[in-house]
Design an enzyme around this catalytic site. Structure first.
Site, mmCIF file in Angstrom:
data_model
loop_
_atom_site.group_PDB
_atom_site.id
_atom_site.type_symbol
_atom_site.label_atom_id
_atom_site.label_comp_id
_atom_site.label_asym_id
_atom_site.label_seq_id
_atom_site.Cartn_x
_atom_site.Cartn_y
_atom_site.Cartn_z
ATOM 1 C CB ALA A 13 -39.156 3.432 77.462
ATOM 2 C CE1 TYR B 73 -42.047 -1.014 76.288
ATOM 3 C CE2 TYR B 73 -43.775 -2.182 75.101
ATOM 4 C CZ TYR B 73 -43.017 -1.040 75.306
ATOM 5 O OH TYR B 73 -43.240 0.071 74.531
ATOM 6 C CB THR C 47 -46.797 1.147 73.789
ATOM 7 O OG1 THR C 47 -47.137 0.012 73.004
ATOM 8 C CG2 THR C 47 -46.804 0.710 75.255
ATOM 9 C CG ASP C 48 -50.473 -0.701 70.169
ATOM 10 O OD1 ASP C 48 -49.415 -1.111 70.693
ATOM 11 O OD2 ASP C 48 -50.796 -0.977 68.994
ATOM 12 C CD GLU C 49 -46.381 -4.223 73.033
ATOM 13 O OE1 GLU C 49 -45.636 -4.189 72.054
ATOM 14 O OE2 GLU C 49 -46.228 -4.995 73.981
ATOM 15 C CE LYS D 260 -43.973 3.264 77.329
ATOM 16 N NZ LYS D 260 -42.998 4.402 77.232
HETATM 17 P P1 NAD Z 1 -35.607 2.421 71.745
HETATM 18 O O1 NAD Z 1 -35.405 1.249 72.629
HETATM 19 O O2 NAD Z 1 -35.153 2.370 70.334
HETATM 20 O O3 NAD Z 1 -34.917 3.714 72.390
HETATM 21 C C1 NAD Z 1 -34.991 4.032 73.749
HETATM 22 C C2 NAD Z 1 -33.991 5.142 74.041
HETATM 23 O O4 NAD Z 1 -34.112 5.500 75.430
HETATM 24 C C3 NAD Z 1 -32.524 4.734 73.834
HETATM 25 O O5 NAD Z 1 -31.840 5.754 73.154
HETATM 26 C C4 NAD Z 1 -31.991 4.552 75.246
HETATM 27 O O6 NAD Z 1 -30.599 4.823 75.338
HETATM 28 C C5 NAD Z 1 -32.815 5.574 76.009
HETATM 29 N N1 NAD Z 1 -32.947 5.263 77.438
HETATM 30 C C6 NAD Z 1 -33.261 4.055 77.997
HETATM 31 N N2 NAD Z 1 -33.279 4.158 79.338
HETATM 32 C C7 NAD Z 1 -33.002 5.460 79.634
HETATM 33 C C8 NAD Z 1 -32.897 6.199 80.847
HETATM 34 N N3 NAD Z 1 -33.072 5.610 82.034
HETATM 35 N N4 NAD Z 1 -32.614 7.516 80.780
HETATM 36 C C9 NAD Z 1 -32.412 8.125 79.583
HETATM 37 N N5 NAD Z 1 -32.474 7.479 78.412
HETATM 38 C C10 NAD Z 1 -32.782 6.157 78.428
HETATM 39 O O7 NAD Z 1 -37.160 2.744 71.826
HETATM 40 P P2 NAD Z 1 -38.161 3.281 70.695
HETATM 41 O O8 NAD Z 1 -38.645 2.153 69.902
HETATM 42 O O9 NAD Z 1 -37.539 4.451 70.033
HETATM 43 O O10 NAD Z 1 -39.361 3.768 71.624
HETATM 44 C C11 NAD Z 1 -39.382 5.076 72.183
HETATM 45 C C12 NAD Z 1 -40.611 5.229 73.058
HETATM 46 O O11 NAD Z 1 -41.777 5.005 72.276
HETATM 47 C C13 NAD Z 1 -40.683 4.220 74.206
HETATM 48 O O12 NAD Z 1 -41.199 4.892 75.336
HETATM 49 C C14 NAD Z 1 -41.650 3.153 73.717
HETATM 50 O O13 NAD Z 1 -42.319 2.557 74.788
HETATM 51 C C15 NAD Z 1 -42.584 3.984 72.859
HETATM 52 N N6 NAD Z 1 -43.220 3.273 71.738
HETATM 53 C C16 NAD Z 1 -42.483 2.547 70.850
HETATM 54 C C17 NAD Z 1 -43.103 1.945 69.759
HETATM 55 C C18 NAD Z 1 -42.320 1.141 68.737
HETATM 56 O O14 NAD Z 1 -42.937 0.499 67.894
HETATM 57 N N7 NAD Z 1 -41.005 1.168 68.747
HETATM 58 C C19 NAD Z 1 -44.495 2.070 69.589
HETATM 59 C C20 NAD Z 1 -45.223 2.812 70.530
HETATM 60 C C21 NAD Z 1 -44.572 3.423 71.593
HETATM 61 O O1 DAU Z 2 -47.310 -1.964 69.694
HETATM 62 C C1 DAU Z 2 -46.286 -1.065 70.032
HETATM 63 C C2 DAU Z 2 -45.076 -1.835 70.464
HETATM 64 O O2 DAU Z 2 -44.539 -2.438 69.306
HETATM 65 C C3 DAU Z 2 -44.033 -0.991 71.187
HETATM 66 O O3 DAU Z 2 -44.566 -0.516 72.380
HETATM 67 C C4 DAU Z 2 -42.764 -1.799 71.473
HETATM 68 O O4 DAU Z 2 -41.779 -0.964 72.031
HETATM 69 C C5 DAU Z 2 -42.282 -2.394 70.170
HETATM 70 O O5 DAU Z 2 -41.151 -3.214 70.416
HETATM 71 C C6 DAU Z 2 -43.378 -3.207 69.496
HETATM 72 O O6 DAU Z 2 -43.691 -4.417 70.257
HETATM 73 P P1 DAU Z 2 -43.931 -5.823 69.505
HETATM 74 O O7 DAU Z 2 -43.704 -6.907 70.458
HETATM 75 O O8 DAU Z 2 -45.200 -5.802 68.745
HETATM 76 O O9 DAU Z 2 -42.719 -5.694 68.426
HETATM 77 P P2 DAU Z 2 -41.638 -6.746 67.885
HETATM 78 O O10 DAU Z 2 -40.958 -6.087 66.726
HETATM 79 O O11 DAU Z 2 -40.788 -7.286 68.966
HETATM 80 O O12 DAU Z 2 -42.545 -7.912 67.329
HETATM 81 C C7 DAU Z 2 -43.544 -7.677 66.370
HETATM 82 C C8 DAU Z 2 -44.287 -8.991 66.124
HETATM 83 O O13 DAU Z 2 -43.391 -9.893 65.463
HETATM 84 C C9 DAU Z 2 -44.709 -9.693 67.410
HETATM 85 O O14 DAU Z 2 -45.961 -10.334 67.193
HETATM 86 C C10 DAU Z 2 -43.623 -10.732 67.632
HETATM 87 C C11 DAU Z 2 -43.188 -11.093 66.230
HETATM 88 N N1 DAU Z 2 -41.759 -11.486 66.071
HETATM 89 C C12 DAU Z 2 -40.808 -10.649 66.564
HETATM 90 C C13 DAU Z 2 -39.465 -10.966 66.458
HETATM 91 C C14 DAU Z 2 -38.397 -10.052 67.025
HETATM 92 C C15 DAU Z 2 -41.433 -12.650 65.401
HETATM 93 O O15 DAU Z 2 -42.306 -13.383 64.915
HETATM 94 N N2 DAU Z 2 -40.109 -12.959 65.274
HETATM 95 C C16 DAU Z 2 -39.099 -12.186 65.789
HETATM 96 O O16 DAU Z 2 -37.901 -12.562 65.682
#
Ligand code: NAD
Ligand code: DAU
Length: 356
Positions: A84, A161, A135-137, A165
């Site tokens: 994603a 985003y 995601t919870d979002e 999702k």
């Molecule tokens: P990330 O952005 O770190 O990694 C995404 C990966 O997907 C990358 O390796 C990218 O190269 C690959 N990718 C992107 N587009 C692609 C495509 N079209 N085909 C094949 N590969 C592709 O993301 P993450 O933080 O590891 O999140 C992984 C999954 O978990 C996502 O679906 C995200 O929505 C979900 N998620 C993330 C969080 C979080 O806090 N990071 C929380 C809940 C759910």
């Molecule tokens: O809740 C799950 C989600 O958490 C995932 O689905 C997303 O992929 C992941 O990116 C994350 O989303 P958030 O927007 O919550 O994460 P982020 O790390 O971007 O930001 C976390 C919180 O911190 C948010 O309230 C925004 C704030 N923030 C973020 C950045 C990058 C700041 O205050 N300063 C910053 O520079």
């Protein structure tokens, strides 16, 4: 090869942690399909790149010929979809990639899975799983006294985003309902831990602090997220894959709500202890309040009782132990950080923070 699973997005933050933990815990073969966007990095998988149980394929989940070829060749019993576009701020600056991968890409992947699954024997059909990592979002934003999100909470995505999702979750649900595809969906809260790209809150703050840059807190910093250590999320996914009931949704969270400003202050406290500034001052001095994120969700929190009750999962790591491990990992892996920070990363920092 027997007992193979396919993961998509396995070179990203959670995907790479999942691949590593799958090989450690299950010891079975895993095919890893990743497009290697700016967020995907093979350096994260260095230790398993020559392991014959890890088959890496560079490709797009939206490329049917590629995905069909993988299914024909490896005949997986499960597909776990991590791939994603995942960064909210990027989706605000440019939503198109989010629609392409998260919506259209998931659709194409589902079509390939459906065609493959239809041709399986009835035993294989019963065993097969498509697990969609979400995601919870998708549930929107909570008020201070609202109960945490449950699996029954209304979908109310607020950013491009989360809307993309949410669309993918609906497609997955529909493929279960209409075609009988054995699908599972997990909706998880904010992850943190090793290998997270330094555009997300926790790694960005660690890296900026060490480089004596400003620590940009959006708005008043009172927004709440529910933090979960990434390896706990990976364990939950493994357990849902084995024990989840098809067509069910499982919320995954850390029971750990924290205000952003408190998270940043904790990071500063750990760095003050583990790598004190040369001038003896606290890293807290680098905190700056900057312009808020448009449409910024105020609070997320997950009620993770269903997965605990039905599957027996609960997080092992506390925020204290997990954050300490994470800060330590970044302190020891600045080479990894420097490698993932290409020109594209520098352009992003200028675009997102240049005018804040
Ligand atoms: P990330 O952005 O770190 O990694 C995404 C990966 O997907 C990358 O390796 C990218 O190269 C690959 N990718 C992107 N587009 C692609 C495509 N079209 N085909 C094949 N590969 C592709 O993301 P993450 O933080 O590891 O999140 C992984 C999954 O978990 C996502 O679906 C995200 O929505 C979900 N998620 C993330 C969080 C979080 O806090 N990071 C929380 C809940 C759910
Ligand atoms: O809740 C799950 C989600 O958490 C995932 O689905 C997303 O992929 C992941 O990116 C994350 O989303 P958030 O927007 O919550 O994460 P982020 O790390 O971007 O930001 C976390 C919180 O911190 C948010 O309230 C925004 C704030 N923030 C973020 C950045 C990058 C700041 O205050 N300063 C910053 O520079």
């Amino acid at each position: 090869m027997e007992d193979v699973i396919v993961v998509t997005g396995g070179a990203g933050f959670i995907g790479a942690n999942f691949v590593l933990s799958w090989l450690e815990e299950e010891g079975r073969a895993i095919v890893n399909l990743d497009k290697l966007t700016y967020a995907g990095n093979l350096r994260s998988l260095e230790q398993v790149m020559s392991d014959e149980r890890h088959i890496f394929i560079r490709g797009d989940i939206g490329d049917r010929a590629c995905v069909e070829g993988i299914f024909r060749m490896y005949r997986p019993w499960a597909v776990v979809n991590f791939a994603a576009e995942s960064h909210v701020d990027r989706s605000i600056h440019g939503p198109r990639d989010f629609i392409e991968t998260n919506v259209l890409g998931t659709f194409e992947l589902l079509e390939c899975v459906r065609a493959y699954w239809t041709e399986l024997s009835s035993d294989e059909k019963r065993r097969f799983r498509f697990l969609h990592v979400s995601t919870d979002e998708v549930y929107g934003s909570l008020h201070p006294n609202d109960p945490p999100f449950s699996e029954e909470s209304r979908y109310q995505p607020n950013s491009p985003y989360s809307a993309s999702k949410a669309a993918s979750d609906h497609l997955v649900r529909a493929y279960g309902h209409t075609y009988g595809l054995p699908v599972l969906t997990t909706n998880c809260s904010n992850n943190y831990g090793p290998l997270q790209f330094p555009e997300k809150l926790i790694p960005l703050m660690i890296v900026n602090a060490l480089e004596l840059k400003e620590l940009p807190v959006y708005g008043d910093g009172q927004q709440i997220r529910d933090w979960l250590y990434v390896r706990d999320h990976c364990a939950a996914i493994r357990m849902v894959l084995r024990g989840g009931r098809p067509s069910e949704v499982y919320n995954i969270g850390g029971w750990n709500e924290m205000k952003n400003l408190d998270v940043v202050e904790r990071i500063c406290g750990l760095l003050d202890e583990m790598k004190p500034r040369a001038d003896g001052k606290s890293y807290r001095e680098q905190i700056r309040f900057v312009k808020d994120r448009p449409g910024h969700d105020r609070r997320y929190a997950i009620n993770a009782s269903k997965i605990q009750r039905e599957i027996g999962w609960k997080p092992k790591e506390t925020f204290e132990s997990g954050l300490r491990k994470t800060v330590e990992w970044y302190l020891n892996n600045m080479e990894w950080v420097n490698e993932v920070r290409t020109g594209a990363y520098r352009d992003w920092i200028e675009k997102n923070y240049g005018s804040r």
